[in-house]
Design a protein around this motif. Sequence first.
Motif, PDB file in Angstrom:
ATOM      1  N   SER A 199       2.021   4.870   5.564  1.00  0.00           N
ATOM      2  CA  SER A 199       4.188   4.818   5.600  1.00  0.00           C
ATOM      3  C   SER A 199       3.746   4.655   7.142  1.00  0.00           C
ATOM      4  CB  SER A 199       4.211   5.947   5.834  1.00  0.00           C
ATOM      5  OG  SER A 199       4.945   6.745   4.316  1.00  0.00           O
ATOM      6  N   MET A 200       2.422   4.825   8.103  1.00  0.00           N
ATOM      7  CA  MET A 200       2.109   5.069   9.321  1.00  0.00           C
ATOM      8  C   MET A 200       1.706   3.654   9.570  1.00  0.00           C
ATOM      9  SD  MET A 200       0.755   8.736  10.885  1.00  0.00           S
ATOM     10  CE  MET A 200       0.216   9.461   9.787  1.00  0.00           C
ATOM     11  N   LEU A 201       0.586   3.029   8.761  1.00  0.00           N
ATOM     12  CA  LEU A 201       0.195   1.817   8.729  1.00  0.00           C
ATOM     13  C   LEU A 201       1.839   0.679   8.250  1.00  0.00           C
ATOM     14  CD1 LEU A 201      -2.253  -0.145   8.772  1.00  0.00           C
ATOM     15  CD2 LEU A 201      -1.909   0.128   6.288  1.00  0.00           C
TER      16      LEU A 201
ATOM     17  N   ALA B  74      11.495  -2.578  10.511  1.00  0.00           N
ATOM     18  CA  ALA B  74      10.574  -1.524  11.760  1.00  0.00           C
ATOM     19  C   ALA B  74      12.003  -0.397  11.938  1.00  0.00           C
ATOM     20  CB  ALA B  74      10.888  -2.277  13.221  1.00  0.00           C
ATOM     21  N   LEU B  75      13.261  -0.491  11.385  1.00  0.00           N
ATOM     22  CA  LEU B  75      13.629   0.580  11.043  1.00  0.00           C
ATOM     23  C   LEU B  75      13.501   0.731   9.976  1.00  0.00           C
ATOM     24  CD1 LEU B  75      17.150  -0.998  12.276  1.00  0.00           C
ATOM     25  CD2 LEU B  75      15.681   0.672  13.302  1.00  0.00           C
ATOM     26  N   TYR B  76      13.313  -0.018   8.688  1.00  0.00           N
ATOM     27  CA  TYR B  76      12.609   0.358   7.190  1.00  0.00           C
ATOM     28  C   TYR B  76      11.580   1.304   7.401  1.00  0.00           C
ATOM     29  CZ  TYR B  76      16.560  -3.066   5.344  1.00  0.00           C
ATOM     30  OH  TYR B  76      17.360  -3.697   5.576  1.00  0.00           O
ATOM     31  N   ALA B  77      10.762   1.010   8.550  1.00  0.00           N
ATOM     32  CA  ALA B  77       9.262   1.598   8.440  1.00  0.00           C
ATOM     33  C   ALA B  77       9.939   3.061   8.997  1.00  0.00           C
ATOM     34  CB  ALA B  77       8.996   0.708   9.391  1.00  0.00           C
ATOM     35  N   THR B  78      10.495   3.597  10.033  1.00  0.00           N
ATOM     36  CA  THR B  78      10.650   4.190  10.423  1.00  0.00           C
ATOM     37  C   THR B  78      11.629   5.543   9.220  1.00  0.00           C
ATOM     38  OG1 THR B  78      10.715   2.970  12.947  1.00  0.00           O
ATOM     39  CG2 THR B  78      12.033   5.414  12.339  1.00  0.00           C
TER      40      THR B  78
ATOM     41  N   LEU C  17       1.089  -0.850  -0.163  1.00  0.00           N
ATOM     42  CA  LEU C  17      -0.743   0.163  -0.006  1.00  0.00           C
ATOM     43  C   LEU C  17       0.774   1.351  -0.498  1.00  0.00           C
ATOM     44  CD1 LEU C  17      -3.113  -1.081   2.341  1.00  0.00           C
ATOM     45  CD2 LEU C  17      -2.544  -0.944   0.040  1.00  0.00           C
ATOM     46  N   GLN C  18       1.814   0.981   0.614  1.00  0.00           N
ATOM     47  CA  GLN C  18       3.123   2.602   0.869  1.00  0.00           C
ATOM     48  C   GLN C  18       3.564   2.623  -0.576  1.00  0.00           C
ATOM     49  OE1 GLN C  18       6.073   3.553   3.960  1.00  0.00           O
ATOM     50  NE2 GLN C  18       7.414   2.485   2.478  1.00  0.00           N
ATOM     51  N   THR C  19       4.249   1.599  -0.933  1.00  0.00           N
ATOM     52  CA  THR C  19       4.398   1.875  -2.393  1.00  0.00           C
ATOM     53  C   THR C  19       2.882   1.890  -3.541  1.00  0.00           C
ATOM     54  OG1 THR C  19       6.268  -0.527  -1.840  1.00  0.00           O
ATOM     55  CG2 THR C  19       6.036  -0.168  -5.415  1.00  0.00           C
ATOM     56  N   ALA C  20       1.914   1.528  -3.268  1.00  0.00           N
ATOM     57  CA  ALA C  20       1.041   2.035  -4.389  1.00  0.00           C
ATOM     58  C   ALA C  20       1.416   3.678  -3.740  1.00  0.00           C
ATOM     59  CB  ALA C  20      -0.035   1.498  -4.167  1.00  0.00           C
ATOM     60  N   GLY C  21       0.504   3.477  -2.731  1.00  0.00           N
ATOM     61  CA  GLY C  21       0.532   5.640  -2.649  1.00  0.00           C
ATOM     62  C   GLY C  21       1.853   6.037  -3.066  1.00  0.00           C
ATOM     63  N   ILE C  22       3.135   5.721  -2.964  1.00  0.00           N
ATOM     64  CA  ILE C  22       4.014   6.638  -3.363  1.00  0.00           C
ATOM     65  C   ILE C  22       3.815   7.052  -5.195  1.00  0.00           C
ATOM     66  CG2 ILE C  22       6.604   6.576  -3.611  1.00  0.00           C
ATOM     67  CD1 ILE C  22       6.858   5.138  -0.845  1.00  0.00           C
ATOM     68  N   PHE C  23       3.914   5.946  -5.783  1.00  0.00           N
ATOM     69  CA  PHE C  23       3.899   5.624  -7.209  1.00  0.00           C
ATOM     70  C   PHE C  23       2.049   6.700  -7.673  1.00  0.00           C
ATOM     71  CE2 PHE C  23       1.610   3.867 -10.842  1.00  0.00           C
ATOM     72  CZ  PHE C  23       2.157   4.237 -11.723  1.00  0.00           C
TER      73      PHE C  23
END
Length: 150
Positions: free
Chosen positions: A68-70, A89-93, A32-38
């Motif tokens: 990103s928060m999700l 978790a580090l990547y997401a942060t 979902l994050q990748t789709a949002g950025i796209f």
Amino acid sequence: MTAADTAAAPAAVVAGRRGGRFAGFVRVSIALQTAGIFFQAVTAGTALTSEVGSTLHDLGSKGMYAMSMLYLLAAILAWRPGGGPGRPALYATGFLLLGTLQVVMGVNHVMAVHLPLGVLMFGLSLLDLGRVVLQRLRPTAEAAYAHSAS
């Protein structure tokens, strides 16, 4: 060890190492994050030429930030209660921090930073999505060994 225990061992090793019941949540949230950025990349060009494009880009920025928060929530759940690794978790942060910087640069119209940062975020998100998908497809060494020993 019974045959049933041996058959269940690969699944247990894979689930324990990769976040257990929250692993699917991580995969969905990074997708979902990748789709949002796209979506942001698609609406970026229209934001420069029309009011509708600008509105879509603004709404998309809120959605991308929420995704990103999700992703951060999913990565933490997969790590702490799920028993998975802490690295996602580090990547997401990192994504959340980059998203914050991205929003600040966009609001202040600093396009010299905003545009390249968006490209960087999309590339990193694609790499992370690929990592998560490939991790699901690739069995662990322990699971492969346990499966071959049966």
